[in-house]
Design a protein around this motif. Structure first.
Motif, PDB file in Angstrom:
ATOM      1  N   VAL A  47       0.840  -1.200   0.000  1.00  0.00           N
ATOM      2  CA  VAL A  47       0.000   0.000   0.000  1.00  0.00           C
ATOM      3  C   VAL A  47       0.871   1.245   0.000  1.00  0.00           C
ATOM      4  CG1 VAL A  47      -2.034  -0.967   1.089  1.00  0.00           C
ATOM      5  CG2 VAL A  47      -0.188  -0.098   2.501  1.00  0.00           C
ATOM      6  N   GLY A  48       0.253   2.332  -0.353  1.00  0.00           N
ATOM      7  CA  GLY A  48       0.957   3.611  -0.411  1.00  0.00           C
ATOM      8  C   GLY A  48       0.131   4.532  -1.266  1.00  0.00           C
ATOM      9  N   ALA A  75      -2.300  -1.772  -3.722  1.00  0.00           N
ATOM     10  CA  ALA A  75      -3.509  -0.962  -3.541  1.00  0.00           C
ATOM     11  C   ALA A  75      -3.155   0.342  -2.862  1.00  0.00           C
ATOM     12  CB  ALA A  75      -4.529  -1.709  -2.694  1.00  0.00           C
ATOM     13  N   HIS A  76      -4.024   1.343  -3.065  1.00  0.00           N
ATOM     14  CA  HIS A  76      -3.818   2.552  -2.284  1.00  0.00           C
ATOM     15  C   HIS A  76      -4.815   2.606  -1.137  1.00  0.00           C
ATOM     16  CE1 HIS A  76      -6.623   3.972  -5.540  1.00  0.00           C
ATOM     17  NE2 HIS A  76      -7.324   4.182  -4.446  1.00  0.00           N
ATOM     18  N   ASP A  77      -5.619   1.574  -1.049  1.00  0.00           N
ATOM     19  CA  ASP A  77      -6.711   1.548  -0.100  1.00  0.00           C
ATOM     20  C   ASP A  77      -6.475   0.395   0.867  1.00  0.00           C
ATOM     21  OD1 ASP A  77      -9.053   1.476   1.214  1.00  0.00           O
ATOM     22  OD2 ASP A  77     -10.330   1.314  -0.566  1.00  0.00           O
ATOM     23  N   LEU A  78      -6.221   0.725   2.142  1.00  0.00           N
ATOM     24  CA  LEU A  78      -5.937  -0.331   3.115  1.00  0.00           C
ATOM     25  C   LEU A  78      -7.118  -1.268   3.291  1.00  0.00           C
ATOM     26  CD1 LEU A  78      -3.933   1.514   5.861  1.00  0.00           C
ATOM     27  CD2 LEU A  78      -3.301  -0.620   4.782  1.00  0.00           C
ATOM     28  N   ALA A  79      -8.324  -0.724   3.111  1.00  0.00           N
ATOM     29  CA  ALA A  79      -9.510  -1.557   3.305  1.00  0.00           C
ATOM     30  C   ALA A  79      -9.540  -2.708   2.306  1.00  0.00           C
ATOM     31  CB  ALA A  79     -10.764  -0.705   3.159  1.00  0.00           C
ATOM     32  N   VAL A  80      -8.962  -2.493   1.124  1.00  0.00           N
ATOM     33  CA  VAL A  80      -8.971  -3.542   0.114  1.00  0.00           C
ATOM     34  C   VAL A  80      -8.002  -4.654   0.486  1.00  0.00           C
ATOM     35  CG1 VAL A  80      -8.313  -4.065  -2.256  1.00  0.00           C
ATOM     36  CG2 VAL A  80      -9.730  -2.083  -1.771  1.00  0.00           C
ATOM     37  N   VAL A  81      -6.789  -4.280   0.880  1.00  0.00           N
ATOM     38  CA  VAL A  81      -5.794  -5.325   1.130  1.00  0.00           C
ATOM     39  C   VAL A  81      -6.061  -6.048   2.445  1.00  0.00           C
ATOM     40  CG1 VAL A  81      -3.913  -4.441  -0.238  1.00  0.00           C
ATOM     41  CG2 VAL A  81      -4.208  -3.607   2.062  1.00  0.00           C
ATOM     42  N   GLU A  82      -6.761  -5.397   3.372  1.00  0.00           N
ATOM     43  CA  GLU A  82      -6.895  -6.034   4.673  1.00  0.00           C
ATOM     44  C   GLU A  82      -7.654  -7.346   4.591  1.00  0.00           C
ATOM     45  OE1 GLU A  82      -9.835  -3.060   6.688  1.00  0.00           O
ATOM     46  OE2 GLU A  82      -9.822  -4.894   7.873  1.00  0.00           O
ATOM     47  N   HIS A  83      -8.519  -7.483   3.618  1.00  0.00           N
ATOM     48  CA  HIS A  83      -9.304  -8.708   3.541  1.00  0.00           C
ATOM     49  C   HIS A  83      -8.517  -9.890   3.021  1.00  0.00           C
ATOM     50  CE1 HIS A  83     -13.086  -6.927   4.584  1.00  0.00           C
ATOM     51  NE2 HIS A  83     -12.804  -5.906   3.794  1.00  0.00           N
ATOM     52  N   GLN A  95       0.562   5.048  10.524  1.00  0.00           N
ATOM     53  CA  GLN A  95      -0.472   5.499  11.453  1.00  0.00           C
ATOM     54  C   GLN A  95      -1.444   6.446  10.747  1.00  0.00           C
ATOM     55  OE1 GLN A  95       1.870   7.141  14.631  1.00  0.00           O
ATOM     56  NE2 GLN A  95       2.676   5.133  15.217  1.00  0.00           N
ATOM     57  N   ALA A  96      -0.894   7.339   9.951  1.00  0.00           N
ATOM     58  CA  ALA A  96      -1.744   8.279   9.223  1.00  0.00           C
ATOM     59  C   ALA A  96      -2.647   7.547   8.239  1.00  0.00           C
ATOM     60  CB  ALA A  96      -0.883   9.300   8.495  1.00  0.00           C
ATOM     61  N   LEU A  97      -2.065   6.565   7.519  1.00  0.00           N
ATOM     62  CA  LEU A  97      -2.859   5.804   6.546  1.00  0.00           C
ATOM     63  C   LEU A  97      -3.996   5.064   7.240  1.00  0.00           C
ATOM     64  CD1 LEU A  97      -0.519   3.946   4.023  1.00  0.00           C
ATOM     65  CD2 LEU A  97      -2.074   5.824   3.571  1.00  0.00           C
ATOM     66  N   LEU A  98      -3.673   4.441   8.367  1.00  0.00           N
ATOM     67  CA  LEU A  98      -4.690   3.650   9.063  1.00  0.00           C
ATOM     68  C   LEU A  98      -5.808   4.535   9.602  1.00  0.00           C
ATOM     69  CD1 LEU A  98      -2.573   1.019  10.996  1.00  0.00           C
ATOM     70  CD2 LEU A  98      -4.337   0.584   9.296  1.00  0.00           C
ATOM     71  N   SER A  99      -5.425   5.714  10.032  1.00  0.00           N
ATOM     72  CA  SER A  99      -6.476   6.573  10.578  1.00  0.00           C
ATOM     73  C   SER A  99      -7.361   7.132   9.473  1.00  0.00           C
ATOM     74  CB  SER A  99      -5.871   7.697  11.413  1.00  0.00           C
ATOM     75  OG  SER A  99      -5.562   8.791  10.587  1.00  0.00           O
ATOM     76  N   ARG A 120      -7.806  11.120  14.568  1.00  0.00           N
ATOM     77  CA  ARG A 120      -7.388  11.243  13.189  1.00  0.00           C
ATOM     78  C   ARG A 120      -5.981  11.794  13.165  1.00  0.00           C
ATOM     79  NH1 ARG A 120     -10.565  11.227   8.527  1.00  0.00           N
ATOM     80  NH2 ARG A 120      -8.545  11.543   7.612  1.00  0.00           N
ATOM     81  N   VAL A 121      -5.130  11.138  12.431  1.00  0.00           N
ATOM     82  CA  VAL A 121      -3.797  11.682  12.211  1.00  0.00           C
ATOM     83  C   VAL A 121      -3.811  12.268  10.821  1.00  0.00           C
ATOM     84  CG1 VAL A 121      -1.350  11.197  12.195  1.00  0.00           C
ATOM     85  CG2 VAL A 121      -2.878   9.829  13.604  1.00  0.00           C
ATOM     86  N   LYS A 122      -3.667  13.553  10.714  1.00  0.00           N
ATOM     87  CA  LYS A 122      -3.737  14.163   9.380  1.00  0.00           C
ATOM     88  C   LYS A 122      -2.349  14.527   8.901  1.00  0.00           C
ATOM     89  CE  LYS A 122      -8.382  15.974   9.270  1.00  0.00           C
ATOM     90  NZ  LYS A 122      -9.158  17.138   9.704  1.00  0.00           N
ATOM     91  N   LEU A 123      -2.131  14.294   7.618  1.00  0.00           N
ATOM     92  CA  LEU A 123      -0.841  14.660   7.039  1.00  0.00           C
ATOM     93  C   LEU A 123      -0.994  15.963   6.281  1.00  0.00           C
ATOM     94  CD1 LEU A 123       0.587  11.361   5.603  1.00  0.00           C
ATOM     95  CD2 LEU A 123       1.138  12.508   7.736  1.00  0.00           C
ATOM     96  N   GLU A 124       0.005  16.776   6.360  1.00  0.00           N
ATOM     97  CA  GLU A 124      -0.012  18.036   5.626  1.00  0.00           C
ATOM     98  C   GLU A 124       0.767  17.868   4.327  1.00  0.00           C
ATOM     99  OE1 GLU A 124      -0.797  21.345   7.441  1.00  0.00           O
ATOM    100  OE2 GLU A 124      -2.019  19.925   8.586  1.00  0.00           O
ATOM    101  N   GLY A 125       0.404  18.651   3.351  1.00  0.00           N
ATOM    102  CA  GLY A 125       1.210  18.724   2.128  1.00  0.00           C
ATOM    103  C   GLY A 125       1.062  17.513   1.226  1.00  0.00           C
ATOM    104  N   ASP A 126       1.844  17.523   0.165  1.00  0.00           N
ATOM    105  CA  ASP A 126       1.804  16.464  -0.834  1.00  0.00           C
ATOM    106  C   ASP A 126       3.045  15.612  -0.755  1.00  0.00           C
ATOM    107  OD1 ASP A 126      -0.612  16.788  -2.116  1.00  0.00           O
ATOM    108  OD2 ASP A 126       0.139  18.535  -3.232  1.00  0.00           O
TER     109      ASP A 126
END
Lengths: 323, 279
Positions: free
Chosen positions: A48-49, A216-224, A256-260, A273-279
């Motif tokens: 993921v990423g 995947a870019h979506d953790l919900a997809v890979v978790e299954h 942690q940010a991705l999971l939140s 919620r852990v929010k990330l700033e910037g790109d």
């Protein structure tokens, strides 16, 4: 790991940026920069990423659809990094073993070939299932992925997105591979169809004893489906752990940010919620030191200068962070 | 079927172009049945330079040959030169463009360099040079024109290949063990025939004009074989006294080239989904 099917060591893919006459090389894009992984038989590894972190390039480089700049890819202990060094029969044997499912079900099927041809021609090239067996095999595959044998005479444009993705899966299976790389196999589909496709892939894994690398870019997809999850950021692995461990005990701030960010269907559940700033910074000039430090919410002074290496923190849990 | 008719109604270019081209092709194929006289043998000096009349619809030339019959037979030469030389152009252009786009690297640089050189030489001069080398004659016209105009096909093919080769189905084919040649001819080529076909149609028109030009200069079809360019060349001194000798072969060239260009334009609109929506 002794029973590793696929071992990737320090894989690097750098794309040159050319400029002017005679294609002078001006700069490089560090798409994948030192990724190592192992895949055991029957295992599912999730990568993921966020967009642009090199997940897809990594998958392509493992299959040698993109030429790796450095590192080593070994299949069953045999070095397959440089396909031009392999004999034709070795290459064909390798191609038979590893397949890929693409993200976009529209551009991944040749619009001028019927399903019969899409599935049958590779068998012909590899000399598999001669004569009448081939037709039986095509019908079998179509039924396996939930299509009917009479669909075989149709062209891809006559199918919906979800059906086309099933065709893509059938194509990946037509040579009886051992390893299937799924490059965001469901992210172009509706949520309801995503579940169908994921379930199909799980069923097929059991039936054909496949090993998956699911990007995947979506953790919900890979978790299954994943046994193990690898988190990538700017071409590097930042954390790798068995799926339960990663969910309960994420170590890297990026993880942690991705999971939140994974949506929770329970409205009463409270979560920080852990929010990330910037790109994501440009992979052309990755920041020095830890490439995550400009966006990290808890940087240390050392993060600017030293690049953290993946270190083992117990179990099968690896993390690249100074904390 | 109804939908198709409806669609065609809005594509006047395509319909007109197709009609003209079909008509010209039919004329060329059925020339012996359509022509009232033999284009070469039925020469009667007693009837030379007759203006158009009921007997000779397009008049007669200075040797008393029926111009209508010569124009009809001339269609054979013009169309076959157009078709065959463009076929040769297409084959050269497709093979070079496909390989250049797919293999890239030094081969691409080489082919593109060659293409740019070809584009910078005026086509007529290049064809003239080849004709001068090979000598006049119809067979040599095929060869000269077939070697002259492939650069457009080559460039179009290459640019299409560059786009197509990175599509996922090509990657998938690679992963499935398709060989390079097989990928080029079964995965890439069938998906880029549209633009190549358009260029080929326009190329046929260009080749017909070039053949007329070469014949006009005396290097193409040799008399007495009737060819439109050759007829024009012979008639140019009498253009003010007996204009019908030059007008009708000129009109034939004009109509055919117009028809082919309309067909090419229409095909481009028809095959390109983006412009198709706007119409």
């Amino acid at each position: 790991m002794p029973d590793a099917l696929l071992t990737v060591t320090d894989l690097k893919v750098h794309f040159p940026i050319t400029h002017g006459f005679f294609s002078r090389i001006k700069d490089y894009v560090f798409a994948v920069d030192g990724v190592s992984l192992t895949l055991a038989k029957g295992e599912t590894l999730g990568i993921v990423g966020e967009s642009g972190c090199g997940k897809t390039t990594c998958g392509m480089a493992i299959l040698n659809l993109v030429e790796p700049t450095g590192g080593r890819v070994a299949y069953r202990g045999k070095d397959i990094t440089n396909i031009s060094g392999l004999s034709k029969s070795e290459l064909m044997g390798l191609r038979k073993e590893m397949q890929i499912i693409f993200q976009d079900p529209y551009s991944s099927l040749n619009p001028r070939m019927t399903l019969q041809q899409i599935l049958g021609v590779p068998m012909k090239i590899h000399g598999l299932y001669p004569g009448r067996e081939r037709q039986e095999r095509i019908d079998f595959l179509l039924e396996k992925v939930g299509l009917a044998p009479e669909h075989g005479k149709r062209y891809p444009h006559e199918f919906s997105g979800g059906q086309r993705q099933r065709i893509g899966i059938a194509r990946a299976l037509c040579l009886d591979p051992m390893v299937v790389i799924g490059d965001e196999p469901v992210s172009a589909l509706d949520v309801s169809i995503q579940a169908q496709i994921i379930n199909l892939m799980v069923d097929l894994q059991e039936e054909f004893n496949l090993s998956y690398i699911i990007i995947a870019h979506d953790l919900a997809v890979v978790e299954h489906i994943s046994d193990r999850i690898m988190v990538m950021y700017l071409g590097k692995v930042v954390e790798s752990a068995p799926y339960r461990e990663l969910y309960t005990n994420p170590q890297h701030p990026y993880t942690q940010a991705l999971l939140s960010a994974v949506p929770n269907p329970d409205p009463r559940a409270r979560r920080e919620r852990v929010k990330l700033e910037g790109d994501v910074p440009s992979p052309r000039r990755p920041p020095g030191g830890c490439s995550f430090h400009p966006r990290c919410f808890c940087p240390l002074t050392g993060c600017r200068a030293d690049e953290p290496v993946l270190r083992h923190i117990g179990g099968d849990h690896w993390v690249a962070c100074h904390r | 079927m109804k939908d198709l008719l409806k669609k065609l109604k809005r594509r006047t270019n395509l319909v007109f172009g197709t009609c003209i081209v079909v008509m010209m092709t039919a004329t060329a194929i059925f020339a012996p049945f359509l022509a009232p006289y033999h284009p070469v043998d039925d020469a009667d000096l007693l009837y030379s330079e007759e203006p158009p009349s009921r007997e000779f619809l397009f008049g007669t030339d200075s040797q008393g040959r029926d111009i209508l019959s010569r124009v009809i037979y001339g269609a054979r030469i013009s169309l076959s030169v157009g078709l065959l030389s463009q076929l040769m152009n297409s084959i050269i252009g497709i093979v070079l463009g496909l390989t250049a786009g797919y293999f890239g690297k030094w081969w691409d640089d080489l082919v593109m360099g060659l293409t740019n050189i070809m584009l910078s030489i005026p086509a007529v001069i290049f064809a003239l040079a080849i004709m001068a080398l090979l000598g006049p004659g119809l067979m040599n016209v095929f060869i000269a024109l077939g070697l002259t105009n492939w650069s457009y096909t080559c460039r179009i093919t290459r640019s299409q290949v560059l786009f197509t080769r990175d599509l996922n189905y090509v990657k998938a084919a690679q992963a499935l063990g398709y060989g390079k040649i097989r990928i080029m001819f079964t995965q890439i080529l069938p998906n880029i025939v549209g633009p190549i076909l358009v260029i080929a149609t326009l190329g046929i028109a260009g080749a017909i004009l070039m053949e007329a030009a070469l014949s006009f200069l005396g290097l193409g079809t040799q008399p007495p074989t009737p060819s439109w360019g050759g007829m024009l060349a012979k008639a140019r001194e009498q253009i003010f006294t007996t204009p019908w000798i030059s007008i009708f072969p000129g009109l034939a060239i004009f109509t055919t080239v117009l028809g082919l260009n309309l067909l090419g334009d229409g095909l481009r609109d028809f095959l390109d989904p983006h412009t198709a929506k706007k119409i």
